[in-house]
Design a protein around this motif. Structure first.
Motif, PDB file in Angstrom:
ATOM      1  N   UNK A 181       0.826  -1.372  -0.173  1.00 26.54           N
ATOM      2  CA  UNK A 181      -0.043  -0.200   0.102  1.00 26.54           C
ATOM      3  C   UNK A 181       0.755   1.266   0.039  1.00 26.54           C
ATOM      4  N   UNK A 182       2.246   1.213  -0.255  1.00 24.77           N
ATOM      5  CA  UNK A 182       2.896   2.234  -0.457  1.00 24.77           C
ATOM      6  C   UNK A 182       2.834   3.016  -1.770  1.00 24.77           C
ATOM      7  N   UNK A 183       2.385   4.377  -1.803  1.00 24.77           N
ATOM      8  CA  UNK A 183       2.337   4.934  -3.225  1.00 24.77           C
ATOM      9  C   UNK A 183       3.686   4.958  -4.088  1.00 24.77           C
ATOM     10  N   UNK A 184       3.245   4.335  -5.247  1.00 26.71           N
ATOM     11  CA  UNK A 184       4.490   4.073  -6.278  1.00 26.71           C
ATOM     12  C   UNK A 184       4.461   5.024  -7.316  1.00 26.71           C
ATOM     13  N   UNK A 185       3.369   5.614  -7.700  1.00 24.84           N
ATOM     14  CA  UNK A 185       3.325   6.658  -9.001  1.00 24.84           C
ATOM     15  C   UNK A 185       2.358   7.432  -8.676  1.00 24.84           C
ATOM     16  N   UNK A 186       2.400   8.765  -9.367  1.00 22.93           N
ATOM     17  CA  UNK A 186       1.500   9.906  -9.053  1.00 22.93           C
ATOM     18  C   UNK A 186       0.885   9.723 -10.763  1.00 22.93           C
ATOM     19  N   UNK A 187      -0.439   9.774 -10.735  1.00 25.30           N
ATOM     20  CA  UNK A 187      -0.976   9.787 -12.194  1.00 25.30           C
ATOM     21  C   UNK A 187      -2.264  10.897 -12.148  1.00 25.30           C
ATOM     22  N   UNK A 188      -2.405  11.321 -13.385  1.00 26.09           N
ATOM     23  CA  UNK A 188      -3.568  12.350 -13.607  1.00 26.09           C
ATOM     24  C   UNK A 188      -4.555  11.875 -14.289  1.00 26.09           C
ATOM     25  N   UNK A 239      -8.817  12.096 -15.981  1.00 29.90           N
ATOM     26  CA  UNK A 239      -9.654  13.187 -16.384  1.00 29.90           C
ATOM     27  C   UNK A 239     -10.395  13.814 -15.233  1.00 29.90           C
ATOM     28  N   UNK A 240     -10.385  13.460 -13.807  1.00 26.66           N
ATOM     29  CA  UNK A 240     -10.919  13.733 -12.707  1.00 26.66           C
ATOM     30  C   UNK A 240     -10.091  14.380 -11.618  1.00 26.66           C
ATOM     31  N   UNK A 241      -8.810  13.973 -11.688  1.00 25.15           N
ATOM     32  CA  UNK A 241      -8.046  14.305 -10.540  1.00 25.15           C
ATOM     33  C   UNK A 241      -6.698  13.782 -10.634  1.00 25.15           C
ATOM     34  N   UNK A 242      -5.765  14.309  -9.664  1.00 24.23           N
ATOM     35  CA  UNK A 242      -4.311  13.759  -9.558  1.00 24.23           C
ATOM     36  C   UNK A 242      -4.287  13.008  -8.289  1.00 24.23           C
ATOM     37  N   UNK A 243      -3.831  11.689  -8.564  1.00 24.67           N
ATOM     38  CA  UNK A 243      -4.060  10.767  -7.491  1.00 24.67           C
ATOM     39  C   UNK A 243      -2.938   9.914  -7.248  1.00 24.67           C
ATOM     40  N   UNK A 244      -2.228   9.454  -6.268  1.00 22.13           N
ATOM     41  CA  UNK A 244      -1.355   8.556  -6.081  1.00 22.13           C
ATOM     42  C   UNK A 244      -1.628   7.122  -5.921  1.00 22.13           C
ATOM     43  N   UNK A 245      -1.025   6.338  -6.802  1.00 21.55           N
ATOM     44  CA  UNK A 245      -1.558   4.883  -6.904  1.00 21.55           C
ATOM     45  C   UNK A 245      -0.558   3.931  -5.950  1.00 21.55           C
ATOM     46  N   UNK A 246      -1.327   3.339  -4.833  1.00 22.20           N
ATOM     47  CA  UNK A 246      -0.608   2.433  -4.035  1.00 22.20           C
ATOM     48  C   UNK A 246      -0.383   1.066  -4.691  1.00 22.20           C
ATOM     49  N   UNK A 247       0.735   0.474  -4.132  1.00 25.06           N
ATOM     50  CA  UNK A 247       1.053  -1.072  -4.737  1.00 25.06           C
ATOM     51  C   UNK A 247       0.566  -1.966  -3.680  1.00 25.06           C
ATOM     52  N   UNK A 248      -0.037  -3.199  -4.086  1.00 28.85           N
ATOM     53  CA  UNK A 248      -0.534  -3.851  -3.416  1.00 28.85           C
ATOM     54  C   UNK A 248       0.543  -5.058  -2.750  1.00 28.85           C
ATOM     55  N   UNK A 249       1.774  -4.837  -3.268  1.00 32.09           N
ATOM     56  CA  UNK A 249       2.720  -5.943  -3.141  1.00 32.09           C
ATOM     57  C   UNK A 249       3.920  -5.233  -2.371  1.00 32.09           C
ATOM     58  N   UNK A 250       4.370  -6.096  -1.511  1.00 33.77           N
ATOM     59  CA  UNK A 250       5.592  -5.555  -0.749  1.00 33.77           C
ATOM     60  C   UNK A 250       6.927  -6.334  -1.222  1.00 33.77           C
ATOM     61  N   UNK A 251       8.004  -5.654  -1.669  1.00 33.89           N
ATOM     62  CA  UNK A 251       9.222  -6.213  -2.047  1.00 33.89           C
ATOM     63  C   UNK A 251      10.127  -5.324  -2.967  1.00 33.89           C
ATOM     64  N   UNK A 252      10.797  -5.582  -3.691  1.00 32.12           N
ATOM     65  CA  UNK A 252      11.758  -5.080  -4.524  1.00 32.12           C
ATOM     66  C   UNK A 252      11.330  -4.446  -6.017  1.00 32.12           C
ATOM     67  N   UNK A 253      11.328  -3.208  -6.541  1.00 32.18           N
ATOM     68  CA  UNK A 253      10.832  -2.878  -7.716  1.00 32.18           C
ATOM     69  C   UNK A 253      11.987  -3.568  -8.631  1.00 32.18           C
ATOM     70  N   UNK A 254      11.392  -4.093  -9.682  1.00 32.08           N
ATOM     71  CA  UNK A 254      12.399  -4.864 -10.763  1.00 32.08           C
ATOM     72  C   UNK A 254      12.156  -4.342 -12.060  1.00 32.08           C
ATOM     73  N   UNK A 255      11.043  -3.547 -12.201  1.00 31.19           N
ATOM     74  CA  UNK A 255      10.949  -2.883 -13.440  1.00 31.19           C
ATOM     75  C   UNK A 255       9.542  -1.853 -13.447  1.00 31.19           C
ATOM     76  N   UNK A 279       7.874   7.886  -1.436  1.00 31.32           N
ATOM     77  CA  UNK A 279       6.283   8.069  -1.009  1.00 31.32           C
ATOM     78  C   UNK A 279       6.144   7.368   0.367  1.00 31.32           C
ATOM     79  N   UNK A 280       5.155   8.270   1.296  1.00 29.48           N
ATOM     80  CA  UNK A 280       4.936   7.585   2.384  1.00 29.48           C
ATOM     81  C   UNK A 280       3.523   7.291   2.224  1.00 29.48           C
ATOM     82  N   UNK A 281       3.065   6.075   2.953  1.00 34.49           N
ATOM     83  CA  UNK A 281       1.767   5.547   2.955  1.00 34.49           C
ATOM     84  C   UNK A 281       0.689   6.665   3.340  1.00 34.49           C
ATOM     85  N   UNK A 282       0.854   7.644   4.029  1.00 36.37           N
ATOM     86  CA  UNK A 282       0.110   8.694   4.737  1.00 36.37           C
ATOM     87  C   UNK A 282       0.077   9.935   3.674  1.00 36.37           C
ATOM     88  N   UNK A 283       0.610   9.702   2.722  1.00 34.09           N
ATOM     89  CA  UNK A 283       0.306  10.852   1.568  1.00 34.09           C
ATOM     90  C   UNK A 283       1.630  12.060   1.626  1.00 34.09           C
TER      91      UNK A 283
END
Length: 478
Positions: free
Chosen positions: A35-42, A44-60, A148-152
């Motif tokens: 649940x840590x935010x990994x990317x900020x996307x925009x 058509x409605x708003x700017x949001x941070x997308x959390x990752x459902x997995x815990x581990x090492x980012x490989x790509x 990114x922190x889970x609390x925003x």
């Protein structure tokens, strides 16, 4: 042995089918928590941070900043589980030394970057803070690192290795693009949290002093002032303010996408489908302004003028509920709604947005003031959720803040009406049979002629004007 899982762009709701990558919050090799935010996307409605459902090492990671991805497209892959003992390092060079399980560094500043030297467990039940990778301390010419922190909240590493608390990634980006060193600011938020207002104040102060700075790519300006002093910078629009324009043959072309594209689509649809009409009236707002001043002088939370106008709107809609409606074109029915979800137009760096105050009819002036302030702050920071931008039943448009008297606004589809409020200015006015200088405002109502006729619209607007001129009229509905 680690298992590599693919995380796809999730369904962001409200029928959204794509999103633009604004900024990556993690890099390949970073350790992320559930649940840590990994990317900020925009969207058509708003700017949001997308959390990752997995815990581990980012490989790509998939997709560059500025590119658009459809819902369901891969965002990143994460290695989950126990790492291979003989796994090769991802890359090497001057880094942050060997990490221990609590996220501290025990090295001397040289070592290997990547998962080879990260001695933290991932895919375990450890707390997120203990699984997050510590980014290396950067030099003055390097872009500040952030996690990114889970609390925003986002914390940016400074040269001393200590965190600089920043309320959102947009604030940090605004500072970076204007060559402003966040280390030189004292935040006005809780525990010294740096708010957007702090950054904007520093930029205005620098501009007023006539100082300029040419920031390096993602770096603070050279010759930053001493601690506590305003930093030099050139005030300009953030990158997220509008889609990137291109010049061709002397013609500037700006893509209609993101928030601006969504607004364009909605306004075009409103003009195509809604046979609108506008009626307006001038009103003496002197007594309303006096009533507000008396409320605020009595102590307690300050009441905004917008909140009083909203309270008048909800009282008027209770008398003329036809205007709190929508038209079901397929069923050829006018659907009258029993709850008032009040939208209000808010201009932001990213374009016009209309946040919605839920159940505005059930809120008093204090509650409306608080909710307007919360939503306005979220709009300016780009933190509004899709739910906070949809579902309105009536819109209040205070275009007087732009210094204009009147307007014929386009209805916010699929609503049926919008009340416009111009600026309140001293004007000659006949008051109690004598010419006097009074605080005058122009009110306009644009309405869908399918839901009601001019008599209903005129009655609504006249009641609003009466409440503005004599606030005691509201006592009948309280």
């Amino acid at each position: 042995m680690a298992q590599v899982l693919e995380f796809k762009l999730p369904d962001l709701g409200e029928g959204l089918t794509e999103a633009e990558i604004v900024r990556w919050l993690v890099e390949v090799g970073d350790v992320v928590a559930v649940d840590q935010p990994v990317v900020e996307v925009e969207t058509a409605k708003a700017m949001v941070e997308v959390p990752c459902p997995y815990g581990g090492v980012v490989t790509a990671r998939f997709g560059e900043e500025g590119s658009e991805l459809p819902v369901g497209a891969p965002l990143l892959t994460v290695a989950v589980g126990e790492p291979d003992a003989d796994r090769a390092p991802a890359d090497s060079g001057t880094g942050d030394g060997t990490r221990t399980g609590d996220g501290t560094s025990t090295g001397d500043g040289t070592g290997t970057e990547g998962s080879g030297n990260v001695l933290v467990g991932y895919g375990t039940s450890e707390a997120p803070a203990r699984r997050r990778r510590v980014r290396p301390v950067r030099t003055a010419t390097a872009a500040p690192a952030a996690s990114g922190r889970a609390d925003g909240e986002v914390r940016t590493a400074d040269e001393e290795g200590g965190p600089v608390p920043v309320i959102s990634p947009l604030v940090r980006r605004l500072a970076r693009q204007n060559g402003l060193d966040l280390r030189e600011l004292t935040g006005s938020g809780p525990d010294g949290l740096i708010l957007r207002a702090d950054v904007e104040y520093a930029l205005r102060a620098a501009a007023a002093q006539g100082r300029t700075a040419v920031p390096q790519a993602g770096a603070p300006a050279a010759g930053a002032p001493a601690a506590g002093a305003p930093a030099a910078g050139v005030v300009r629009e953030p990158a997220a303010a509008a889609p990137e324009a291109r010049v061709s043959g002397g013609v500037v072309r700006t893509p209609l996408k993101g928030v601006r594209g969504a607004v364009a689509d909605k306004l075009s649809r409103s003009r195509r489908e809604i046979p609108d009409a506008t009626t307006w009236v001038d009103a003496d707002a002197t007594e309303l302004m006096r009533a507000r001043a008396a409320m605020n002088a009595a102590g307690g939370p300050k009441i905004s003028l917008l909140a009083l106008l909203a309270r008048i709107c909800t009282a008027a809609l209770a008398r003329f509920p036809e205007l709190n409606s929508t038209v079901d074109t397929q069923a050829r029915e006018v659907v009258q709604l029993d709850r008032v979800h009040l939208g209000f137009a808010a201009q932001t760096d990213r374009g016009l947005v209309v946040p919605v105050v839920r159940d505005a009819h059930a809120r008093n002036a204090e509650g409306l003031t608080e909710e307007f302030a919360r939503l306005t702050g979220a709009a300016r920071e780009g933190r509004l959720t899709p739910a906070e931008l949809t579902g309105g039943t009536f819109t209040l448009n205070n275009y007087g803040v732009f210094g204009v008297d009147g307007s014929t606004p386009i209805i916010n589809h699929p609503e049926a009406a919008m009340l416009g409020v111009g600026r309140i200015v001293p004007k000659p006015w006949v008051h109690e049979g004598e010419l006097a200088v009074r605080q005058v405002v122009q009110l306009s109502l644009t309405f869908d002629h399918r839901v009601c006729d001019g008599g209903t619209a005129g009655g609504f607007l006249r009641y609003v004007a009466d409440c503005v001129e004599q606030p005691a009229v509201l006592l009948r509905t309280l």
